[in-house]
Motif scaffolding. Structure first.
Motif, PDB file in Angstrom:
ATOM      1  N   ASP A  91      -0.511  41.412 -10.910  1.00  0.00           N
ATOM      2  CA  ASP A  91       0.612  40.525 -10.602  1.00  0.00           C
ATOM      3  C   ASP A  91       0.852  39.466 -11.673  1.00  0.00           C
ATOM      4  O   ASP A  91       1.595  38.522 -11.445  1.00  0.00           O
ATOM      5  N   GLY A  92       0.188  39.568 -12.806  1.00  0.00           N
ATOM      6  CA  GLY A  92       0.352  38.570 -13.869  1.00  0.00           C
ATOM      7  C   GLY A  92      -0.931  37.797 -14.091  1.00  0.00           C
ATOM      8  O   GLY A  92      -1.964  38.101 -13.488  1.00  0.00           O
ATOM      9  N   PRO A  93      -0.878  36.773 -14.954  1.00  0.00           N
ATOM     10  CA  PRO A  93      -2.092  36.023 -15.287  1.00  0.00           C
ATOM     11  C   PRO A  93      -2.713  35.321 -14.073  1.00  0.00           C
ATOM     12  O   PRO A  93      -2.005  34.839 -13.192  1.00  0.00           O
ATOM     13  N   VAL A  94      -4.040  35.299 -14.058  1.00  0.00           N
ATOM     14  CA  VAL A  94      -4.803  34.617 -13.007  1.00  0.00           C
ATOM     15  C   VAL A  94      -5.634  33.533 -13.682  1.00  0.00           C
ATOM     16  O   VAL A  94      -6.284  33.779 -14.695  1.00  0.00           O
ATOM     17  N   LEU A  95      -5.599  32.331 -13.122  1.00  0.00           N
ATOM     18  CA  LEU A  95      -6.436  31.239 -13.605  1.00  0.00           C
ATOM     19  C   LEU A  95      -7.582  31.053 -12.624  1.00  0.00           C
ATOM     20  O   LEU A  95      -7.356  30.949 -11.423  1.00  0.00           O
ATOM     21  N   VAL A  96      -8.811  31.009 -13.139  1.00  0.00           N
ATOM     22  CA  VAL A  96      -9.980  30.772 -12.295  1.00  0.00           C
ATOM     23  C   VAL A  96     -10.672  29.536 -12.853  1.00  0.00           C
ATOM     24  O   VAL A  96     -11.121  29.526 -14.000  1.00  0.00           O
ATOM     25  N   THR A  97     -10.754  28.494 -12.037  1.00  0.00           N
ATOM     26  CA  THR A  97     -11.256  27.203 -12.498  1.00  0.00           C
ATOM     27  C   THR A  97     -12.783  27.165 -12.555  1.00  0.00           C
ATOM     28  O   THR A  97     -13.463  27.901 -11.834  1.00  0.00           O
ATOM     29  N   PRO A  98     -13.321  26.291 -13.424  1.00  0.00           N
ATOM     30  CA  PRO A  98     -14.779  26.207 -13.589  1.00  0.00           C
ATOM     31  C   PRO A  98     -15.539  25.926 -12.299  1.00  0.00           C
ATOM     32  O   PRO A  98     -16.617  26.474 -12.086  1.00  0.00           O
ATOM     33  N   ASP A  99     -14.988  25.087 -11.421  1.00  0.00           N
ATOM     34  CA  ASP A  99     -15.710  24.754 -10.193  1.00  0.00           C
ATOM     35  C   ASP A  99     -15.889  25.968  -9.293  1.00  0.00           C
ATOM     36  O   ASP A  99     -16.950  26.168  -8.706  1.00  0.00           O
ATOM     37  N   VAL A 100     -14.873  26.813  -9.196  1.00  0.00           N
ATOM     38  CA  VAL A 100     -14.949  28.008  -8.358  1.00  0.00           C
ATOM     39  C   VAL A 100     -15.981  28.980  -8.926  1.00  0.00           C
ATOM     40  O   VAL A 100     -16.793  29.554  -8.192  1.00  0.00           O
ATOM     41  N   LEU A 101     -15.974  29.130 -10.237  1.00  0.00           N
ATOM     42  CA  LEU A 101     -16.938  30.016 -10.895  1.00  0.00           C
ATOM     43  C   LEU A 101     -18.363  29.499 -10.728  1.00  0.00           C
ATOM     44  O   LEU A 101     -19.281  30.246 -10.390  1.00  0.00           O
ATOM     45  N   ARG A 102     -18.553  28.212 -10.961  1.00  0.00           N
ATOM     46  CA  ARG A 102     -19.883  27.596 -10.825  1.00  0.00           C
ATOM     47  C   ARG A 102     -20.401  27.755  -9.405  1.00  0.00           C
ATOM     48  O   ARG A 102     -21.557  28.133  -9.186  1.00  0.00           O
ATOM     49  N   ASN A 103     -19.540  27.508  -8.424  1.00  0.00           N
ATOM     50  CA  ASN A 103     -19.959  27.633  -7.029  1.00  0.00           C
ATOM     51  C   ASN A 103     -20.339  29.061  -6.666  1.00  0.00           C
ATOM     52  O   ASN A 103     -21.259  29.280  -5.884  1.00  0.00           O
ATOM     53  N   ALA A 104     -19.638  30.037  -7.220  1.00  0.00           N
ATOM     54  CA  ALA A 104     -19.967  31.440  -6.933  1.00  0.00           C
ATOM     55  C   ALA A 104     -21.388  31.756  -7.376  1.00  0.00           C
ATOM     56  O   ALA A 104     -22.140  32.415  -6.656  1.00  0.00           O
ATOM     57  N   VAL A 105     -21.767  31.266  -8.546  1.00  0.00           N
ATOM     58  CA  VAL A 105     -23.120  31.529  -9.051  1.00  0.00           C
ATOM     59  C   VAL A 105     -24.160  30.782  -8.222  1.00  0.00           C
ATOM     60  O   VAL A 105     -25.151  31.356  -7.767  1.00  0.00           O
ATOM     61  N   LEU A 106     -23.936  29.491  -8.006  1.00  0.00           N
ATOM     62  CA  LEU A 106     -24.936  28.670  -7.325  1.00  0.00           C
ATOM     63  C   LEU A 106     -25.114  29.049  -5.851  1.00  0.00           C
ATOM     64  O   LEU A 106     -26.217  28.962  -5.316  1.00  0.00           O
ATOM     65  N   LYS A 107     -24.048  29.490  -5.208  1.00  0.00           N
ATOM     66  CA  LYS A 107     -24.148  29.883  -3.795  1.00  0.00           C
ATOM     67  C   LYS A 107     -24.738  31.281  -3.619  1.00  0.00           C
ATOM     68  O   LYS A 107     -25.114  31.654  -2.514  1.00  0.00           O
ATOM     69  N   ALA A 108     -24.799  32.047  -4.688  1.00  0.00           N
ATOM     70  CA  ALA A 108     -25.319  33.411  -4.590  1.00  0.00           C
ATOM     71  C   ALA A 108     -26.804  33.427  -4.229  1.00  0.00           C
ATOM     72  O   ALA A 108     -27.253  34.293  -3.493  1.00  0.00           O
ATOM     73  N   ASP A 109     -27.559  32.452  -4.738  1.00  0.00           N
ATOM     74  CA  ASP A 109     -28.994  32.379  -4.462  1.00  0.00           C
ATOM     75  C   ASP A 109     -29.466  30.956  -4.743  1.00  0.00           C
ATOM     76  O   ASP A 109     -29.200  30.413  -5.815  1.00  0.00           O
ATOM     77  N   ARG A 110     -30.168  30.375  -3.798  1.00  0.00           N
ATOM     78  CA  ARG A 110     -30.613  28.974  -3.932  1.00  0.00           C
ATOM     79  C   ARG A 110     -31.580  28.754  -5.084  1.00  0.00           C
ATOM     80  O   ARG A 110     -31.767  27.636  -5.539  1.00  0.00           O
ATOM     81  N   ARG A 111     -32.208  29.807  -5.558  1.00  0.00           N
ATOM     82  CA  ARG A 111     -33.181  29.667  -6.651  1.00  0.00           C
ATOM     83  C   ARG A 111     -32.512  29.476  -8.010  1.00  0.00           C
ATOM     84  O   ARG A 111     -33.172  29.082  -8.966  1.00  0.00           O
ATOM     85  N   ILE A 112     -31.239  29.731  -8.099  1.00  0.00           N
ATOM     86  CA  ILE A 112     -30.535  29.600  -9.381  1.00  0.00           C
ATOM     87  C   ILE A 112     -30.247  28.135  -9.651  1.00  0.00           C
ATOM     88  O   ILE A 112     -29.555  27.476  -8.882  1.00  0.00           O
TER      89      ILE A 112
END
Length: 184
Positions: A91-112
């Motif tokens: 559907d065209g360009p997608v912007l993904v902000t740093p906070d959303v990306l950071r949260n995806a990693v950190l919420k994946a596992d508490r040990r990270i």
């Protein structure tokens, strides 16, 4: 406080108020309810700032602060504009902000507790985690980032890299970073 001067202060209710009593703020829309500020201040004695474009992505509050201040409130500082991942989608360009990306990693596992997530190409993202992290934690983070991008229909491949993450003392730590050449 920014390198450029004082732009906001907190109130007794915990709100972050822009210093509109001494700085003139203009806002450019950045998408998804976010803005990037242009600031003008004439109170500086050595160098006037006129329409200085800040690199920050802000989410402004739509409601007045509970403290009663007339100064505009910032709900969230999302990240740096140049660290937004810009990816293609059907559907065209997608912007993904740093906070959303950071949260995806950190919420994946508490040990990270340390990682680097870098957009290295128009459709390439690299997730780096130390080799000391458990394999299941690394896999969970990798899957979480890919799932986030897939949910936004972003066309991108996430590669997991297991390598030491040396402390870079020559610059500010950036865990999420877009390393793409800008079109000129």
């Amino acid at each position: 406080m920014a390198t450029e001067g004082l732009f906001a202060v907190t109130c007794r209710q915990g709100g972050l108020h822009l210093a509109e009593d001494s700085v003139f703020f203009e806002f450019e829309l950045a998408g998804e309810g976010l803005v990037t500020p242009l600031v003008t201040t004439f109170r500086r004695r050595t160098q006037i700032m006129a329409r200085y474009r800040m690199n920050d992505l802000l989410r402004l509050s739509e409601a007045p602060c509970r403290c009663g201040s007339p100064l505009r409130c910032v709900d969230e500082i999302v990240g740096r504009m140049d660290d937004v991942f810009r990816l293609a989608s059907p559907d065209g360009p997608v912007l993904v902000t740093p906070d959303v990306l950071r949260n995806a990693v950190l919420k994946a596992d508490r040990r990270i507790d340390d990682f680097r997530l870098v957009q290295t190409g128009p459709d390439k993202v690299e997730l780096s985690l130390p080799p000391t992290f458990a394999d299941d934690a690394a896999a969970a983070a990798h899957e979480a980032v890919q799932a986030l991008l897939d949910a936004r229909q972003a066309v991108a491949t996430v590669t997991l890299v297991r390598a030491p993450l040396p402390l870079e003392t020559g610059r500010k730590l950036r865990r999420v970073e877009a390393r793409l050449e800008r079109a000129r």
